[in-house]
Motif scaffolding. Sequence first.
Motif, PDB file in Angstrom:
ATOM      1  N   SER A  45      -7.165   2.012  -0.467  1.00 40.39           N
ATOM      2  CA  SER A  45      -7.804   0.909  -1.183  1.00 40.39           C
ATOM      3  C   SER A  45      -7.226   0.817  -2.585  1.00 40.39           C
ATOM      4  CB  SER A  45      -9.314   1.134  -1.289  1.00 40.39           C
ATOM      5  OG  SER A  45      -9.892   1.193  -0.006  1.00 40.39           O
ATOM      6  N   THR A  92      -0.493   7.395   7.265  1.00 46.65           N
ATOM      7  CA  THR A  92      -1.787   6.961   6.740  1.00 46.65           C
ATOM      8  C   THR A  92      -2.036   5.521   7.164  1.00 46.65           C
ATOM      9  OG1 THR A  92      -1.494   8.392   4.818  1.00 46.65           O
ATOM     10  CG2 THR A  92      -3.172   6.678   4.649  1.00 46.65           C
ATOM     11  N   LEU A  93      -3.207   5.287   7.697  1.00 46.62           N
ATOM     12  CA  LEU A  93      -3.591   3.922   8.070  1.00 46.62           C
ATOM     13  C   LEU A  93      -3.802   3.065   6.828  1.00 46.62           C
ATOM     14  CD1 LEU A  93      -6.134   4.741  10.901  1.00 46.62           C
ATOM     15  CD2 LEU A  93      -4.002   3.458  11.177  1.00 46.62           C
ATOM     16  N   ASP A  94      -3.352   1.836   6.897  1.00 46.57           N
ATOM     17  CA  ASP A  94      -3.531   0.900   5.785  1.00 46.57           C
ATOM     18  C   ASP A  94      -4.991   0.826   5.354  1.00 46.57           C
ATOM     19  OD1 ASP A  94      -0.836   0.216   5.671  1.00 46.57           O
ATOM     20  OD2 ASP A  94      -1.084  -1.569   6.922  1.00 46.57           O
ATOM     21  N   ARG A  95      -5.893   0.823   6.318  1.00 51.31           N
ATOM     22  CA  ARG A  95      -7.311   0.670   5.997  1.00 51.31           C
ATOM     23  C   ARG A  95      -7.871   1.856   5.211  1.00 51.31           C
ATOM     24  NH1 ARG A  95      -8.195   1.334  11.963  1.00 51.31           N
ATOM     25  NH2 ARG A  95      -8.825   3.502  12.237  1.00 51.31           N
ATOM     26  N   ASP A  96      -7.147   2.986   5.188  1.00 47.69           N
ATOM     27  CA  ASP A  96      -7.586   4.159   4.437  1.00 47.69           C
ATOM     28  C   ASP A  96      -7.099   4.153   2.986  1.00 47.69           C
ATOM     29  OD1 ASP A  96      -8.991   5.185   6.575  1.00 47.69           O
ATOM     30  OD2 ASP A  96      -7.341   6.454   7.264  1.00 47.69           O
ATOM     31  N   ARG A 132       0.842  -1.203   0.000  1.00 45.91           N
ATOM     32  CA  ARG A 132       0.000   0.000   0.000  1.00 45.91           C
ATOM     33  C   ARG A 132       0.877   1.253   0.000  1.00 45.91           C
ATOM     34  NH1 ARG A 132      -3.362  -3.467   3.065  1.00 45.91           N
ATOM     35  NH2 ARG A 132      -5.506  -3.435   2.357  1.00 45.91           N
ATOM     36  N   THR A 152       3.015   4.447   6.361  1.00 45.41           N
ATOM     37  CA  THR A 152       1.743   3.737   6.409  1.00 45.41           C
ATOM     38  C   THR A 152       1.856   2.640   7.461  1.00 45.41           C
ATOM     39  OG1 THR A 152       2.389   2.123   4.729  1.00 45.41           O
ATOM     40  CG2 THR A 152       1.290   4.128   3.954  1.00 45.41           C
ATOM     41  N   GLY A 210      -0.732  -0.250  10.178  1.00 55.66           N
ATOM     42  CA  GLY A 210      -2.011  -0.822  10.559  1.00 55.66           C
ATOM     43  C   GLY A 210      -2.646  -0.221  11.787  1.00 55.66           C
ATOM     44  N   SER A 211      -1.906   0.598  12.537  1.00 55.98           N
ATOM     45  CA  SER A 211      -2.427   1.114  13.795  1.00 55.98           C
ATOM     46  C   SER A 211      -1.904   2.521  14.062  1.00 55.98           C
ATOM     47  CB  SER A 211      -1.978   0.195  14.935  1.00 55.98           C
ATOM     48  OG  SER A 211      -2.127   0.811  16.185  1.00 55.98           O
ATOM     49  N   ALA A 266      -9.279   7.102   1.623  1.00 53.59           N
ATOM     50  CA  ALA A 266     -10.453   7.542   2.383  1.00 53.59           C
ATOM     51  C   ALA A 266     -10.463   9.059   2.482  1.00 53.59           C
ATOM     52  CB  ALA A 266     -10.455   6.897   3.765  1.00 53.59           C
TER      53      ALA A 266
END
Length: 187
Positions: A146, A140-144, A16, A108, A110-111, A156
Amino acid sequence: MATVLSVSGSPSVSSRTHRLLRHLDDRLTAQGHDVIPLDVRTIPADALLGADFRHPAIAEAAALVARADGLVVGTPVYKASYSGVLKALLDLLPQYALTGKTVLPLATGGSTAHVLAIDYALRPVLNSMGAAHIVQGWFTLDRDISVQEGGAVTVAEGAAEALAQVVDQFSAALGARVHGPVLAAAG
């Protein structure tokens, strides 16, 4: 305007971090900068881990750094710090390789527990290498981040706005360094 070296410090092909950097490269290109991507993972491991300063890939990376007016340095966070492949490359560059350069550090992870990795791990190394100006970095969070089918990246909304702001600040700082201060016309 300026030449920007965009350094991905991720060891992963499907990272990512890598994809986010290439996404931000497009923004910098649209602002008129000449962006050169450098994926540290493509440098032969024997050159990085064997500290082979004379290896052609290390010499080429050093030449790219020397040629750049500014650098975007992105890394995933591992064990509360930047990646080992990025550390290996930075160790092989000349001590003051970043002298006169504007640098944007990005990370980047995960937390949010790793948000300080930029300021407490990466920034001191960049500073010790003589960076003229290290602009505010961003985590930046990984989940943000895509990755769409075909490789397109979406970020995001809140993270995208923050990233746009730090990239624009980097671009402005880079432009000021390259072109010098603009003097108001005497009236």
